[in-house]
Write a protein that holds these residues in place. Structure first.
Motif, mmCIF file in Angstrom:
data_model
loop_
_atom_site.group_PDB
_atom_site.id
_atom_site.type_symbol
_atom_site.label_atom_id
_atom_site.label_comp_id
_atom_site.label_asym_id
_atom_site.label_seq_id
_atom_site.Cartn_x
_atom_site.Cartn_y
_atom_site.Cartn_z
ATOM 1 N N UNK A 12 73.988 53.271 7.972
ATOM 2 C CA UNK A 12 74.596 51.939 7.986
ATOM 3 C C UNK A 12 76.027 51.974 7.461
ATOM 4 N N UNK A 13 76.248 52.770 6.421
ATOM 5 C CA UNK A 13 77.596 52.910 5.872
ATOM 6 C C UNK A 13 78.502 53.608 6.882
ATOM 7 N N UNK A 14 77.965 54.655 7.538
ATOM 8 C CA UNK A 14 78.738 55.353 8.566
ATOM 9 C C UNK A 14 79.146 54.423 9.688
ATOM 10 N N UNK A 15 78.215 53.575 10.104
ATOM 11 C CA UNK A 15 78.502 52.600 11.156
ATOM 12 C C UNK A 15 79.579 51.611 10.706
ATOM 13 N N UNK A 16 79.487 51.149 9.460
ATOM 14 C CA UNK A 16 80.459 50.180 8.946
ATOM 15 C C UNK A 16 81.868 50.773 8.899
ATOM 16 N N UNK A 17 81.958 52.069 8.610
ATOM 17 C CA UNK A 17 83.266 52.712 8.465
ATOM 18 C C UNK A 17 83.877 53.094 9.808
ATOM 19 N N UNK A 18 83.040 53.688 10.712
ATOM 20 C CA UNK A 18 83.621 54.297 11.906
ATOM 21 C C UNK A 18 82.881 53.946 13.199
ATOM 22 N N UNK A 19 81.935 53.021 13.116
ATOM 23 C CA UNK A 19 81.116 52.707 14.283
ATOM 24 C C UNK A 19 81.893 52.220 15.494
ATOM 25 N N UNK A 20 82.916 51.418 15.271
ATOM 26 C CA UNK A 20 83.699 50.885 16.386
ATOM 27 C C UNK A 20 84.393 51.990 17.187
ATOM 28 N N UNK A 21 84.709 53.091 16.521
ATOM 29 C CA UNK A 21 85.489 54.145 17.163
ATOM 30 C C UNK A 21 84.641 55.264 17.749
ATOM 31 N N UNK A 22 83.501 55.579 17.108
ATOM 32 C CA UNK A 22 82.710 56.714 17.599
ATOM 33 C C UNK A 22 81.267 56.353 17.943
ATOM 34 N N UNK A 23 80.905 55.069 17.791
ATOM 35 C CA UNK A 23 79.557 54.645 18.167
ATOM 36 C C UNK A 23 78.464 55.256 17.311
ATOM 37 N N UNK A 24 77.371 55.691 17.950
ATOM 38 C CA UNK A 24 76.208 56.182 17.206
ATOM 39 C C UNK A 24 76.472 57.476 16.447
ATOM 40 N N UNK A 25 77.538 58.160 16.786
ATOM 41 C CA UNK A 25 77.879 59.365 16.012
ATOM 42 C C UNK A 25 78.198 59.006 14.565
ATOM 43 N N UNK A 26 78.730 57.824 14.348
ATOM 44 C CA UNK A 26 79.008 57.373 12.982
ATOM 45 C C UNK A 26 77.704 57.244 12.201
ATOM 46 N N UNK A 27 76.672 56.710 12.863
ATOM 47 C CA UNK A 27 75.358 56.613 12.217
ATOM 48 C C UNK A 27 74.781 57.993 11.947
ATOM 49 N N UNK A 28 74.926 58.882 12.932
ATOM 50 C CA UNK A 28 74.383 60.230 12.797
ATOM 51 C C UNK A 28 75.002 60.963 11.604
ATOM 52 N N UNK A 29 76.316 60.977 11.542
ATOM 53 C CA UNK A 29 76.969 61.685 10.451
ATOM 54 C C UNK A 29 76.750 60.975 9.113
ATOM 55 N N UNK A 30 76.673 59.663 9.155
ATOM 56 C CA UNK A 30 76.370 58.934 7.928
ATOM 57 C C UNK A 30 74.977 59.266 7.411
ATOM 58 N N UNK A 31 74.013 59.376 8.334
ATOM 59 C CA UNK A 31 72.638 59.721 7.951
ATOM 60 C C UNK A 31 72.575 61.125 7.349
ATOM 61 N N UNK A 32 73.296 62.056 7.961
ATOM 62 C CA UNK A 32 73.338 63.430 7.432
ATOM 63 C C UNK A 32 73.950 63.437 6.041
ATOM 64 N N UNK A 33 75.080 62.736 5.894
ATOM 65 C CA UNK A 33 75.749 62.676 4.594
ATOM 66 C C UNK A 33 74.860 62.032 3.536
ATOM 67 N N UNK A 34 74.038 61.057 3.958
ATOM 68 C CA UNK A 34 73.162 60.375 3.026
ATOM 69 C C UNK A 34 72.073 61.253 2.448
ATOM 70 N N UNK A 35 71.775 62.375 3.116
ATOM 71 C CA UNK A 35 70.735 63.284 2.616
ATOM 72 C C UNK A 35 71.302 64.458 1.821
ATOM 73 N N UNK A 36 72.573 64.763 1.998
ATOM 74 C CA UNK A 36 73.162 65.963 1.386
ATOM 75 C C UNK A 36 73.066 65.987 -0.136
ATOM 76 N N UNK A 37 73.332 64.893 -0.860
ATOM 77 C CA UNK A 37 73.231 64.956 -2.326
ATOM 78 C C UNK A 37 71.873 65.411 -2.842
ATOM 79 N N UNK A 38 70.814 65.121 -2.083
ATOM 80 C CA UNK A 38 69.467 65.487 -2.545
ATOM 81 C C UNK A 38 69.112 66.950 -2.303
#
Length: 333
Positions: A12-38
């Motif tokens: 959701x954060x990825x979409x808010x930041x870059x969704x307009x420009x890259x579409x679902x890729x923003x969600x994809x990379x945001x989801x990946x980034x959301x798991x990295x700290x763990x």
């Protein structure tokens, strides 16, 4: 929080930041980034129990990590993706990274958001798995995902998911305050003198709250549901800290006591000594139970003065029993 929740938040954060420009890729990379700290959980495979506990939600859950690795991942992704703007990718990774520990700071374990400062934020307002936070958030994210990247509905759905989840998180602070007041009143009405009072939500909900109360020689454990009609009662657990006097000067014992923030009891059973971390409660609601969520057997290393801790295993039967007990208890006493 659990992995699914962090994936949803990151997407959701990825979409808010870059969704307009890259579409679902923003969600994809945001989801990946959301798991990295763990990924710090893998430390348990390479080090001892105490060190792994110290590492968990440490550096990888800090602002420092978010800044440094936002640049690293932003640069890497901008090298091979069609959208080449480094700043946009770095900004996406930063917000996906930093919102992860901010959310985790509301749980019982907390995070070292300001690493390297030795300060762990733990607001204890939400359990690590809470369907009321995650499910509506996930629904709005899925609705957004199937809209065109420039669609106003896409932005609206994603924004609604962020607003609802954040609003619920804010509500948990109010609920904690209400529960805390009930425990304070119960202690006062029962003329119980105490040193500290600590509260947290029970698993999967924010209706039933648990309390740890420290007295001079014992801890009192109690629970309160917003549906309760009977007074709050407390179970007494002796500290038994004198049992580990012979270990107190040892490095691992001092570190373990520090990790538990002093909320621990010591029990002896079948010639074994156990260190019980009270911050996460019990695996059932039975009176005088000693089936703690985090229970560690203390063992001595042969021919040395060192000790090590072995976490007691938890099985599916424990989880089923806990869920059954919670369902009954949430509905009130």
């Amino acid at each position: 929080m659990d992995s699914l929740t962090q994936i949803v938040l990151g997407a959701a954060v990825g979409e808010a930041v870059l969704g307009k420009k890259v579409g679902n890729k923003a969600m994809l990379y945001g989801a990946i980034a959301g798991t990295i700290p763990d990924l710090d959980i893998f430390a348990s495979f390479f080090t001892d129990t105490v060190t792994a506990l110290e590492i968990h939600r440490g550096f990888t859950h800090s602002i420092v990590f978010s800044v440094i690795f936002a640049f690293v991942f932003g640069w890497l992704v901008s090298r091979y993706e069609t959208y080449k703007e480094f700043k946009g990718w770095a900004w996406l990774f930063f917000w996906a990274f930093v919102t992860h520990p901010i959310l985790d700071a509301h749980t019982t374990w907390g995070t070292q958001l300001f690493w390297p400062l030795d300060l762990r934020l733990a607001f204890k307002t939400i359990f690590v798995i809470d369907p009321l936070y995650t499910v509506p958030f996930l629904v709005f994210l899925l609705l957004a995902m199937f809209q065109k990247r420039t669609s106003k509905k896409r932005q609206l759905y994603n924004r609604m998911g962020l607003i609802l989840s954040t609003s619920y998180l804010a509500c948990t602070i109010l609920l904690k305050w209400l529960a805390f007041n009930q425990f304070e009143k119960a202690l006062e009405s029962q003329n119980i003198s105490y040193n500290k009072l600590d509260t947290r939500p029970s698993p999967l909900n924010t209706i039933l709250w648990n309390a740890n109360v420290e007295t001079d020689d014992a801890f009192l454990l109690g629970s309160y549901s917003f549906f309760d009609t009977q007074p709050i009662t407390f179970e007494t657990y002796q500290k038994n800290h004198d049992v580990i006097d012979k270990y107190r000067s040892l490095d691992k014992m001092q570190r373990m006591i520090y990790i538990s923030q002093g909320w621990f009891t010591i029990t002896e059973k079948d010639d074994q000594i156990y260190f019980n971390d009270l911050r996460f409660g019990l695996l059932n609601t039975e009176p005088n139970s000693e089936n703690f969520v985090f229970k560690y057997e203390i063992q001595e290393k042969p021919n040395t003065k060192e000790i090590y801790f072995i976490e007691s295993p938890k099985g599916s039967r424990d989880a089923k029993k806990l869920m059954s007990d919670l369902w009954v208890r949430v509905k009130g006493n």
